[in-house]
Design a protein around this motif. Sequence first.
Motif, mmCIF file in Angstrom:
data_model
loop_
_atom_site.group_PDB
_atom_site.id
_atom_site.type_symbol
_atom_site.label_atom_id
_atom_site.label_comp_id
_atom_site.label_asym_id
_atom_site.label_seq_id
_atom_site.Cartn_x
_atom_site.Cartn_y
_atom_site.Cartn_z
ATOM 1 N N ARG A 69 0.853 -1.185 0.000
ATOM 2 C CA ARG A 69 0.000 0.000 0.000
ATOM 3 C C ARG A 69 0.882 1.226 0.000
ATOM 4 N NH1 ARG A 69 -5.336 -1.500 1.067
ATOM 5 N NH2 ARG A 69 -5.483 -3.506 2.079
ATOM 6 N N ARG A 70 0.394 2.282 -0.604
ATOM 7 C CA ARG A 70 1.125 3.532 -0.672
ATOM 8 C C ARG A 70 0.246 4.621 -0.070
ATOM 9 N NH1 ARG A 70 3.453 5.998 -6.244
ATOM 10 N NH2 ARG A 70 3.667 8.132 -5.504
ATOM 11 N N VAL A 71 0.822 5.379 0.813
ATOM 12 C CA VAL A 71 0.076 6.459 1.473
ATOM 13 C C VAL A 71 0.717 7.780 1.073
ATOM 14 C CG1 VAL A 71 -0.632 7.436 3.669
ATOM 15 C CG2 VAL A 71 -0.494 4.962 3.401
#
Length: 75
Positions: A69-71
Amino acid sequence: MANPMNERYRQYLAAERTILLGGQSYKIGNRTLTRADLSQIQAEIKRLQALGAKENDDEPGAPGHHRARRVLFRD
């Protein structure tokens, strides 16, 4: 790490494929080779599917599977 149930499931799928492509039995000279019973193999495939076996260990929900996941924080 490979799930043993998934490995067993893949082996049953390979056995089913072999029987479907090559036939239930064949004869060479006076010798006959009979493979496992197709209906028994298909019953075991269904049982393993019901227990949650998957052909690919990398599928979501498989043990050890992690989704990246990329935030991105904004002001």
